[in-house]
Write an enzyme that holds these catalytic residues in place. Structure first.
Site, PDB file in Angstrom:
ATOM      1  N   ASP A   1      11.371  -2.594  24.933  1.00  0.00           N
ATOM      2  CA  ASP A   1      10.643  -1.363  24.622  1.00  0.00           C
ATOM      3  C   ASP A   1       9.155  -1.678  24.694  1.00  0.00           C
ATOM      4  OD1 ASP A   1      13.232  -0.692  23.980  1.00  0.00           O
ATOM      5  OD2 ASP A   1      12.672   0.532  22.251  1.00  0.00           O
TER       6      ASP A   1
ATOM      7  N   LYS B   1      10.508   6.843  26.102  1.00  0.00           N
ATOM      8  CA  LYS B   1      10.740   6.895  24.661  1.00  0.00           C
ATOM      9  C   LYS B   1       9.536   7.556  24.009  1.00  0.00           C
ATOM     10  CE  LYS B   1      11.145   3.505  20.859  1.00  0.00           C
ATOM     11  NZ  LYS B   1      11.384   2.099  20.514  1.00  0.00           N
TER      12      LYS B   1
ATOM     13  N   LYS C   1      14.652   8.499  24.967  1.00  0.00           N
ATOM     14  CA  LYS C   1      14.905   7.987  23.621  1.00  0.00           C
ATOM     15  C   LYS C   1      13.894   8.553  22.637  1.00  0.00           C
ATOM     16  CE  LYS C   1      14.865   3.733  20.854  1.00  0.00           C
ATOM     17  NZ  LYS C   1      14.740   2.273  20.848  1.00  0.00           N
TER      18      LYS C   1
END
Lengths: 331, 286
Positions: free
Chosen positions: A163, A231, A267
């Site tokens: 991430d 995300k 996400k």
């Protein structure tokens, strides 16, 4: 449509990403977001009533989509081990309860998490993944080589997913190509020695992007650069994941697949604490991009407290009585 | 000469310091003693009960963490505010139960006195029910009462005194509660909620639901985050029995229904039922 994983600098967009000016022209050429309309649509989708059997399925799906997260300065190996145990068996009293999609930890905890999950080399299929945040999370304020080293270390330690945070400062001052090239470089750093690659999630930190137009542009930027997921947030900034923001991002991944045939995951992270919130997100996924995304491979929840609420709701549906927080672990 | 329009009051629930309508949108008709229409009351659903338990649980940490002295002050404050609105309560009791003026006054007096009586106990109950225990070793060993947590209460039918008699002892010792008001006489309970909302009682310590006991009580009795159950107002023995059974799952402290003379002098048992004892060994000489 069979979706393929995106590759960096997809040829379709070679021209658009050739220079800073071209990239800016492309991103600013994206249609603007109708703010009132987006908020209204998100609010109206949030009012759907989900009945028993659908709710049961939604809760199990949401549990399978959770990236169980601990990203604190005070994280200890013990806490990460406890988290990993919970990810594998969220409800020890009920073997039918599915495990979560992944645990999400800082890069230096990847080894601990892998060990706790009992991961050996090889396929990620059917097991809890290990996701690591990298690139000077959460601010992203570090030189590029530090960010790349951070990423390589996490991948080397065995992270299945990375991430990364984008450079919001560069994005907001219009240096889109810099952001793009940084994501591409991180993507390359995700490649393992054997040629396979860790999945890359690009954190936009929508709470700092100010406008929905910027969210749409950043989403496209992340996808053009080859992110497997976009995300919303680090979870360290409020507001984090809000429904209108997810709506804009879902529209972006839908349009991106229509244009390129490549499917990118989404996400939301931060601020999703109740089953009701999670189910609202699933309703929106189904309505905006369709059931192709209703899978842990394409939609995830970055959350820590959400899991307990999902488990309480699940227990309520199975036993017919309300459950309480006393019966689930704190973290 | 001008004619005023009637100002009709909407009776809602009292949850978490707010006065929300029932989540279900339902209401039911409340009649006065002669059977004529008095008002509509909210008919709470299981989801209102769930929300009320959440509110009570959220309030428990702060309320039980206060000093006993401070809790006593707050309960006394409820008595003060109630005393100031006695005319309203007397009128409501006369309308709801058809009492005469003297009888209504007796009940309001008794309710105020009951609150004052329990308020006084707040910082004394520990001395009476706690103990310093003699042990065969060089240690202190003492036992102290602690509140049990969230208590669900089915209030008896006395609209004011009944409610005060079951709620005051529970909250005085530091518990929080969800109380189902008397089904035929719910209005006074909500007016009492207004008194509590304006008397320094933190939101969520007392939550008042109005509606069907048979519908709501089973959800509270089986709720795993409820720690005590007071069945004083349950008239139906079969319902009481099934509620007791449901309460057994997480070992709730249950007070069984019985014949109560509300005007009689209270005893400590309503407080002690919802206390648990913590015993501590304390090494001496450190």
């Amino acid at each position: 449509m069979k979706a393929t994983a995106p590759s960096p600098g997809a040829t379709t967009f070679a021209q658009e990403t050739a220079s800073d000016a071209a990239l800016r022209r492309f991103l600013h050429g994206l249609p603007g977001v109708d703010q009132v309309g987006a908020e209204q649509r998100a609010a109206s989708l949030g009012t759907r009533s989900i009945k028993t059997e659908s709710k049961r399925q939604a809760i199990d799906l949401a549990i399978r989509m959770v990236d169980l997260t601990t990203l604190e300065g005070m994280d200890t190996p013990g806490k990460v081990r406890a988290l990993a145990a919970k990810a594998m068996r969220p409800d020890p009293a009920d073997p039918s309860c599915p495990s979560t999609a992944a645990v999400c930890v800082y890069g230096d905890m990847v080894g601990v998490a892998r060990e706790a999950l009992g991961v050996s080399a090889g396929s990620t299929a059917g097991r809890v993944h290990v996701a690591a945040v990298a690139t000077a999370f959460p601010s992203g304020r570090a030189p590029l080589d530090v960010k790349l080293t951070d990423t390589r270390d996490a991948v080397e330690a065995g992270a299945d997913e990375i991430d990364m945070v984008i450079d919001r400062g560069a994005f907001l001052s219009g240096r889109y190509l810099q952001v793009y090239e940084e994501i591409v470089a991180v993507r390359e750093a995700c490649v393992r020695a054997d040629g396979s690659s860790a999945h890359l999630k690009v954190i936009l930190e929508t709470g700092e992007l100010q406008t929905y137009d910027n969210v749409r542009r950043a989403s496209w930027l992340g996808m053009l650069a080859g992110g497997h997921f976009i995300k919303t947030s680090t979870g360290k900034i409020q507001p984090a994941a809000t429904l209108p923001v997810i709506l804009v991002m879902l529209e972006a991944v839908r349009d991106f697949r229509d244009t390129t045939g490549q499917q990118v995951g989404v996400k939301p992270a931060g601020g999703i604490r109740t089953s009701k919130d999670a189910i609202k997100h699933l309703v929106m996924v189904n309505e905006v991009v369709g059931s192709d995304w209703l899978d842990p491979d394409w939609f995830r929840f970055g959350a820590s407290t959400l899991l307990n609420d999902l488990l309480m709701q699940r227990t309520k549906m199975q036993t017919g009585r309300y459950s309480g927080p006393d019966y689930f672990t704190l973290d | 000469m001008s004619t005023r329009l009637d100002v009709k009051k909407t009776y809602k629930l009292y949850i978490g310091g707010q006065f929300p309508r029932s989540e279900s949108g339902r209401s039911y008709v409340v009649n006065d003693a002669k059977g004529t229409f008095l008002a509509n009351a909210s008919q709470a659903s299981r989801k209102d009960a769930r929300d009320a338990v959440l509110a009570a649980r959220a309030a428990f940490g702060g309320w039980s963490g206060r000093t006993a002295y401070n809790r006593g002050q707050v309960v006394y404050r409820i008595a003060e505010v109630l005393e100031g609105r006695r005319d309203q309560f007397e009128a409501e009791l006369r309308a709801a139960e058809g009492l005469n003026a003297a009888k209504a006054r007796t009940y309001v007096d008794a309710a105020v006195d009951r609150l004052v009586w329990y308020a006084g106990w707040a910082d004394k109950i520990a001395q009476v029910t706690g103990s310093a225990n003699a042990v065969a070793g060089p240690y202190f060993n003492h036992s102290a009462p602690e509140p049990t947590g969230v208590v669900a209460i089915v209030a008896p039918s006395g609209p004011l005194l009944g409610l005060v008699s079951v709620v005051a002892p529970v909250i005085t010792t530091g518990n929080t509660c969800v109380v189902i008001a008397s089904e035929p006489h719910p209005l006074t309970a909500i007016t009492l909620g207004e008194v509590m909302a304006t008397s320094d009682l933190p939101g969520g310590v007392v939550n008042v639901l109005t509606g069907s006991v048979a519908e709501i009580a089973p959800w509270l009795a089986s709720h795993m985050d409820v720690n005590g159950l007071d069945l004083t107002g349950v008239a139906d023995p079969d319902l009481a029995r099934s509620l007791e059974e449901a309460a057994a799952d997480n070992l709730k402290r249950v007070r069984r229904p019985g014949v109560e003379d509300l005007l009689a002098a209270p005893a400590l048992d309503r407080m002690t039922t919802f206390l648990e004892t913590k015993t501590v060994w304390h090494p001496m000489g450190i």
